[in-house]
Enzyme design. Structure first.
Site, PDB file in Angstrom:
ATOM      1  N   GLU A 249      -0.937  -0.005  -0.488  1.00 21.99           N
ATOM      2  CA  GLU A 249      -2.157  -0.651   0.034  1.00 21.99           C
ATOM      3  C   GLU A 249      -2.215  -0.311   1.513  1.00 21.99           C
ATOM      4  O   GLU A 249      -1.490  -0.898   2.312  1.00 21.99           O
ATOM      5  CB  GLU A 249      -2.076  -2.166  -0.161  1.00 21.99           C
ATOM      6  N   CYS A 283      -7.246  -5.230   6.769  1.00 21.56           N
ATOM      7  CA  CYS A 283      -7.500  -3.898   6.213  1.00 21.56           C
ATOM      8  C   CYS A 283      -8.932  -3.793   5.734  1.00 21.56           C
ATOM      9  O   CYS A 283      -9.611  -2.807   5.981  1.00 21.56           O
ATOM     10  CB  CYS A 283      -6.527  -3.629   5.080  1.00 21.56           C
TER      11      CYS A 283
HETATM   12  P1  NAD Z   1       3.030  -0.222   9.403  1.00 25.19           P
HETATM   13  O1  NAD Z   1       2.784   0.882   8.458  1.00 25.19           O
HETATM   14  O2  NAD Z   1       3.377   0.098  10.792  1.00 25.19           O
HETATM   15  O3  NAD Z   1       4.197  -1.164   8.867  1.00 25.19           O
HETATM   16  C1  NAD Z   1       4.148  -1.729   7.562  1.00 25.19           C
HETATM   17  C2  NAD Z   1       5.565  -1.998   7.095  1.00 25.19           C
HETATM   18  O4  NAD Z   1       6.230  -0.751   6.903  1.00 25.19           O
HETATM   19  C3  NAD Z   1       6.415  -2.790   8.083  1.00 25.19           C
HETATM   20  O5  NAD Z   1       7.211  -3.700   7.365  1.00 25.19           O
HETATM   21  C4  NAD Z   1       7.286  -1.709   8.707  1.00 25.19           C
HETATM   22  O6  NAD Z   1       8.498  -2.219   9.192  1.00 25.19           O
HETATM   23  C5  NAD Z   1       7.506  -0.793   7.532  1.00 25.19           C
HETATM   24  N1  NAD Z   1       7.921   0.578   7.890  1.00 25.19           N
HETATM   25  C6  NAD Z   1       7.923   1.166   9.109  1.00 25.19           C
HETATM   26  N2  NAD Z   1       8.361   2.448   9.008  1.00 25.19           N
HETATM   27  C7  NAD Z   1       8.612   2.661   7.701  1.00 25.19           C
HETATM   28  C8  NAD Z   1       9.062   3.797   6.956  1.00 25.19           C
HETATM   29  N3  NAD Z   1       9.330   4.968   7.537  1.00 25.19           N
HETATM   30  N4  NAD Z   1       9.202   3.663   5.623  1.00 25.19           N
HETATM   31  C9  NAD Z   1       8.917   2.497   5.001  1.00 25.19           C
HETATM   32  N5  NAD Z   1       8.488   1.385   5.660  1.00 25.19           N
HETATM   33  C10 NAD Z   1       8.337   1.465   6.986  1.00 25.19           C
HETATM   34  O7  NAD Z   1       1.721  -1.152   9.324  1.00 25.19           O
HETATM   35  P2  NAD Z   1       1.394  -2.441  10.185  1.00 25.19           P
HETATM   36  O8  NAD Z   1       1.017  -1.979  11.562  1.00 25.19           O
HETATM   37  O9  NAD Z   1       2.469  -3.453  10.010  1.00 25.19           O
HETATM   38  O10 NAD Z   1       0.100  -2.997   9.429  1.00 25.19           O
HETATM   39  C11 NAD Z   1      -1.197  -2.615   9.728  1.00 25.19           C
HETATM   40  C12 NAD Z   1      -1.665  -1.592   8.712  1.00 25.19           C
HETATM   41  O11 NAD Z   1      -1.582  -2.147   7.400  1.00 25.19           O
HETATM   42  C13 NAD Z   1      -3.131  -1.237   8.908  1.00 25.19           C
HETATM   43  O12 NAD Z   1      -3.310   0.142   8.755  1.00 25.19           O
HETATM   44  C14 NAD Z   1      -3.824  -2.005   7.773  1.00 25.19           C
HETATM   45  O13 NAD Z   1      -5.059  -1.472   7.386  1.00 25.19           O
HETATM   46  C15 NAD Z   1      -2.795  -1.932   6.704  1.00 25.19           C
HETATM   47  N6  NAD Z   1      -3.030  -3.000   5.726  1.00 25.19           N
HETATM   48  C16 NAD Z   1      -3.498  -2.649   4.498  1.00 25.19           C
HETATM   49  C17 NAD Z   1      -3.789  -3.635   3.556  1.00 25.19           C
HETATM   50  C18 NAD Z   1      -4.309  -3.290   2.193  1.00 25.19           C
HETATM   51  O14 NAD Z   1      -4.246  -4.133   1.308  1.00 25.19           O
HETATM   52  N7  NAD Z   1      -4.808  -2.081   1.959  1.00 25.19           N
HETATM   53  C19 NAD Z   1      -3.587  -4.981   3.876  1.00 25.19           C
HETATM   54  C20 NAD Z   1      -3.107  -5.289   5.154  1.00 25.19           C
HETATM   55  C21 NAD Z   1      -2.823  -4.285   6.063  1.00 25.19           C
END
Ligand code: NAD
Length: 471
Positions: A249, A283
């Site tokens: 997501e 999002c």
């Molecule tokens: P992010 O991708 O920076 O982090 C998300 C998670 O991934 C965190 O727990 C982080 O620690 C982890 N992470 C970091 N590096 C990683 C790696 N290499 N491998 C696996 N996991 C890793 O996102 P964010 O800044 O926390 O959240 C904002 C983003 O999330 C925005 O782009 C938003 O649109 C998206 N989002 C999407 C939805 C949806 O349902 N489509 C819902 C909420 C947020």
């Protein structure tokens, strides 16, 4: 270190500390509110082992027993709803009231009830004198859940409940920006669930990145990630070797298209909250607004007037409707993109950073579709407004972004709007609303916004593999 509390990881039903912790700060004040453990590879291994052990019995208990467990989790968290809401406001910044922390914690009940009552019955393909063929839904094993910082508790609940309902066990890893409410929530869940069914590890994403390690871990059978497109792509490539199942997501840059037949004043509130709920850090928020030239001025005026009555302030002020941005990284992205927008467009309100991590509601009109503020996921309290004269061109602009999470059409002719919504290349097409998620409606992204869906029967099924039994 200050005297603020140190939180613990939850592994095999027990609290576990790490040799070092990292600071979690309150975005409204900058003050440290607690320390989360900087978990290491061995902690992840222990969590996966614990989940794998629990899977052996959890996957075999009756469906009714698992549904009862989900209802018990829901009741336990409801008892602690105010504590969890306060903790989330402290680490994330969102207001307690409105569509804020209390609302988010309150979502749990509906999702738990829906998850517990949705069934994945055995499908019979053939049953006659020549043979019998059935399709069974089998749990996968250990699920790795990786959550972001914008809705830390709702998203964790959305991952965990369907996973355990279908007989899986979970290792959950929250964002380093917002780990505390999740750690506390998992601790509470463990008061009513068998040890190991749900484990929680945390790390700072600098000296330790357990999300990346989960994506390659041999003991994990599926990753569900809610996060950015960039992280989604990394997880997808890391997961290939172990052929993990994936639900991704990811980001969105949702367009809303306003048709010429609207009553501008009547839709202003819906448009405003469609764009600005959670301070735009959602999002599926409206991130680009395309308005027909016949109603353009009225819609801009109605939005600016509505925005004038919105209070941005600390989340703990009971009358705040929007809070600060959740972290410095997001504040910097928003500031940079607003600068780009303001160079070209007409600032209707806001347009410059406030104190600390506070950013005022910002509306920028008369933008060209190529402006970076329009094309990037700004993820903040900002809305670029673009004038259009031809609906086909508006649909084309909406679809030319690489994301495809949600989109909406605003019109007094609902049937016409439904037909136009079908032309959006998005996982959800809303009419006269935007961003309203429901536990019974599958939600997911097309194009770079992700892979697979959550919610509904389809979301539940994604925590299973099909086994055909043929005789
Ligand atoms: P992010 O991708 O920076 O982090 C998300 C998670 O991934 C965190 O727990 C982080 O620690 C982890 N992470 C970091 N590096 C990683 C790696 N290499 N491998 C696996 N996991 C890793 O996102 P964010 O800044 O926390 O959240 C904002 C983003 O999330 C925005 O782009 C938003 O649109 C998206 N989002 C999407 C939805 C949806 O349902 N489509 C819902 C909420 C947020």
């Amino acid at each position: 270190m200050t005297s603020e509390p140190t939180y613990h990881m939850i592994i095999d039903g027990k609290k576990l500390s790490a040799p070092t912790g990292f600071e979690v700060t309150n975005p409204a004040t900058g003050a440290v509110i607690g320390y989360a453990p900087n978990g290491q590879s061995k902690d992840l291994d222990a969590a996966v082992d614990s989940a794998a052990r629990a899977f052996k019995t959890w996957s075999l208990i009756t469906d009714e027993a698992r549904c009862a467990a989900i209802r018990a989790v829901s009741a336990k968290l409801e008892e602690h709803a105010e504590e969890l809401a306060q903790l989330m406001t402290a680490e994330q910044g969102k207001p307690l009231n409105g569509i804020g922390s209390r609302f988010e914690v309150g979502l749990l009940k509906d999702w738990a009830e829906h998850t517990a009552s949705t069934k994945l019955p055995v499908k019979v393909i053939q049953d006659d004198e020549t043979g019998k063929v059935e399709l069974h839904r089998k749990p996968l094993g250990v699920i790795g859940s990786i959550t972001p910082w914008n809705f830390p508790l709702a998203i964790a609940i959305w991952h965990v409940l369907p996973a355990i309902r279908t007989g899986n066990t979970v290792v959950l890893k929250p964002s380093p920006h917002t780990p505390l409410a999740t750690l506390r929530m998992v601790e509470l869940m463990n008061e009513v669930l068998p040890a190991g069914v749900i484990n929680c590890v945390t790390c700072d994403d600098k000296s330790s990145n357990l999300g990346a390690e989960m994506s390659v871990h041999r003991g994990i059978r599926k990753i569900i990630l809610t996060g950015s497109n960039r992280t989604g792509a990394k997880v997808m490539s890391s997961a290939a070797d172990t052929m993990k199942r994936l639900t991704l997501e990811l980001g969105g840059n949702d367009a809303a298209i306003v048709l010429p037949d609207v009553d501008a004043k009547a839709i202003a509130e819906g448009l405003f909250f469609g764009a600005f709920f959670n301070n735009g850090q959602a999002c599926a928020a409206i991130k680009r607004l395309y308005v027909h030239e016949d109603v353009y001025d009225e819609v801009c005026d109605a939005l600016a007037e509505f925005a004038g009555n919105i209070k941005t302030g600390p989340g703990t002020d009971e009358d705040s409707i929007l809070g600060p941005l959740a972290n410095q990284m997001q504040f910097d992205i928003v500031s940079r993109l607003v600068e780009e927008g303001a160079k070209e467009g007409r600032v209707l309100t806001g347009g410059a950073p406030g104190e600390g991590l506070f950013y005022p509601v910002t509306l920028i009109a008369d933008l060209n579709d190529d402006n970076p503020l329009v094309q990037s996921e700004q993820f903040g309290p900002v809305l670029p407004i673009i004038k259009y004269s031809d609906i086909d061109a508006a649909i084309e602009m909406a679809n030319r972004n690489e994301n495809g999470l949600g989109g909406s059409i605003w019109s007094s002719d609902v049937e016409k709007a439904r037909q136009l919504a079908l032309r959006l290349e998005t996982g959800t097409g809303w009419v006269n609303q935007h961003g309203m998620l429901r536990p019974d409606v599958p939600f997911g992204g097309r194009k770079k916004s992700g892979l697979g869906v959550e919610f509904g029967e389809e979301g539940l099924a994604s925590y299973t593999d099909i086994q055909a039994v043929v005789s």
